[in-house]
Design a protein around this motif. Structure first.
Motif, mmCIF file in Angstrom:
data_model
loop_
_atom_site.group_PDB
_atom_site.id
_atom_site.type_symbol
_atom_site.label_atom_id
_atom_site.label_comp_id
_atom_site.label_asym_id
_atom_site.label_seq_id
_atom_site.Cartn_x
_atom_site.Cartn_y
_atom_site.Cartn_z
ATOM 1 N N GLY A 39 27.641 -22.051 3.288
ATOM 2 C CA GLY A 39 28.976 -21.386 3.561
ATOM 3 C C GLY A 39 28.933 -20.088 3.706
ATOM 4 O O GLY A 39 27.799 -19.515 4.242
ATOM 5 N N TRP A 40 29.776 -19.262 3.355
ATOM 6 C CA TRP A 40 29.922 -17.827 3.532
ATOM 7 C C TRP A 40 31.080 -17.261 2.685
ATOM 8 O O TRP A 40 31.708 -17.981 1.973
ATOM 9 C CB TRP A 40 30.217 -17.475 5.072
ATOM 10 C CG TRP A 40 31.544 -17.959 5.557
ATOM 11 C CD1 TRP A 40 31.669 -19.247 6.322
ATOM 12 C CD2 TRP A 40 32.994 -17.688 5.302
ATOM 13 N NE1 TRP A 40 32.904 -19.549 6.624
ATOM 14 C CE2 TRP A 40 33.625 -18.685 5.934
ATOM 15 C CE3 TRP A 40 33.692 -16.683 4.851
ATOM 16 C CZ2 TRP A 40 35.150 -18.624 5.993
ATOM 17 C CZ3 TRP A 40 34.735 -16.527 4.946
ATOM 18 C CH2 TRP A 40 35.755 -17.696 5.423
ATOM 19 N N VAL A 41 31.004 -15.920 2.622
ATOM 20 C CA VAL A 41 31.904 -15.111 1.708
ATOM 21 C C VAL A 41 32.095 -13.855 2.531
ATOM 22 O O VAL A 41 31.334 -13.388 3.301
ATOM 23 C CB VAL A 41 31.415 -14.679 0.318
ATOM 24 C CG1 VAL A 41 30.082 -13.948 0.349
ATOM 25 C CG2 VAL A 41 32.356 -14.211 -0.563
ATOM 26 N N ARG A 42 33.283 -13.377 2.383
ATOM 27 C CA ARG A 42 33.868 -12.096 3.066
ATOM 28 C C ARG A 42 35.024 -11.423 2.310
ATOM 29 O O ARG A 42 35.651 -12.234 1.902
ATOM 30 C CB ARG A 42 34.267 -12.093 4.498
ATOM 31 C CG ARG A 42 35.316 -13.046 4.749
ATOM 32 C CD ARG A 42 35.825 -12.954 6.095
ATOM 33 N NE ARG A 42 36.764 -14.158 6.409
ATOM 34 C CZ ARG A 42 37.107 -14.633 7.592
ATOM 35 N NH1 ARG A 42 36.409 -14.459 8.771
ATOM 36 N NH2 ARG A 42 38.168 -15.379 7.698
ATOM 37 N N ASN A 43 35.021 -10.207 2.573
ATOM 38 C CA ASN A 43 36.288 -9.518 1.820
ATOM 39 C C ASN A 43 37.704 -9.551 2.946
ATOM 40 O O ASN A 43 36.986 -9.729 4.130
ATOM 41 C CB ASN A 43 36.246 -7.964 2.007
ATOM 42 C CG ASN A 43 35.321 -7.673 0.556
ATOM 43 O OD1 ASN A 43 35.208 -8.347 -0.328
ATOM 44 N ND2 ASN A 43 34.767 -6.461 0.655
ATOM 45 N N ALA A 44 38.584 -9.899 2.390
ATOM 46 C CA ALA A 44 39.895 -9.957 3.321
ATOM 47 C C ALA A 44 40.539 -8.499 3.492
ATOM 48 O O ALA A 44 40.367 -7.818 2.419
ATOM 49 C CB ALA A 44 40.680 -10.941 2.929
ATOM 50 N N SER A 45 41.211 -8.210 4.440
ATOM 51 C CA SER A 45 41.815 -7.008 4.431
ATOM 52 C C SER A 45 43.097 -7.023 3.367
ATOM 53 O O SER A 45 43.421 -5.928 3.129
ATOM 54 C CB SER A 45 42.587 -6.743 5.948
ATOM 55 O OG SER A 45 43.443 -8.062 6.173
ATOM 56 N N ASP A 46 43.554 -8.048 2.650
ATOM 57 C CA ASP A 46 44.698 -8.044 1.887
ATOM 58 C C ASP A 46 44.222 -7.721 0.590
ATOM 59 O O ASP A 46 44.870 -7.725 -0.351
ATOM 60 C CB ASP A 46 45.565 -9.250 2.070
ATOM 61 C CG ASP A 46 44.726 -10.503 1.587
ATOM 62 O OD1 ASP A 46 43.454 -10.245 1.105
ATOM 63 O OD2 ASP A 46 45.322 -11.415 1.448
ATOM 64 N N GLY A 47 42.757 -7.502 0.358
ATOM 65 C CA GLY A 47 42.113 -7.159 -0.957
ATOM 66 C C GLY A 47 41.475 -8.489 -1.678
ATOM 67 O O GLY A 47 40.869 -8.177 -2.804
#
Length: 101
Positions: A39-47
């Motif tokens: 899978g993957w993980v990332r920050n989103a622009s909404d925090g």
């Protein structure tokens, strides 16, 4: 009909709270890899933090439970499963921040 704990499960999740700037992505990467998840993980622009976890059902369930707490400096307020199905490419990755939300 019962489901085997080895049955593959894929989920997309959104983790909310104090989850950026607290080592959450690196912690997620380390934890997911130790559980053998793809899978993957990332920050989103909404925090929030977004992630996809795919692997044996028991390992994915374990990861979701761990995400409810996160690393020591995190303060998780919600872990929401937003989608199930499909399978990501093999391995686990940290992606760039999603800036288009």
């Amino acid at each position: 009909m019962t489901q085997s704990n080895n049955e593959r499960r894929t989920v997309t999740v959104r983790i909310e709270g104090r989850v950026q700037g607290v080592y959450f992505r690196a912690w997620t990467y380390d934890t997911a890899c130790s559980l053998g998840l793809d899978g993957w993980v990332r920050n989103a622009s909404d925090g929030s933090v977004e992630a996809v976890f795919s692997g044996p059902r028991a390992a994915v369930d374990d990861m979701l439970k761990r995400c409810a707490k996160g690393p020591p400096d995190a303060q998780v307020t919600a872990v929401t499963i937003t989608d199930e199905g499909g399978a990501p490419p093999s391995g686990f990755k940290v992606l760039a921040t999603d800036r288009w939300r």
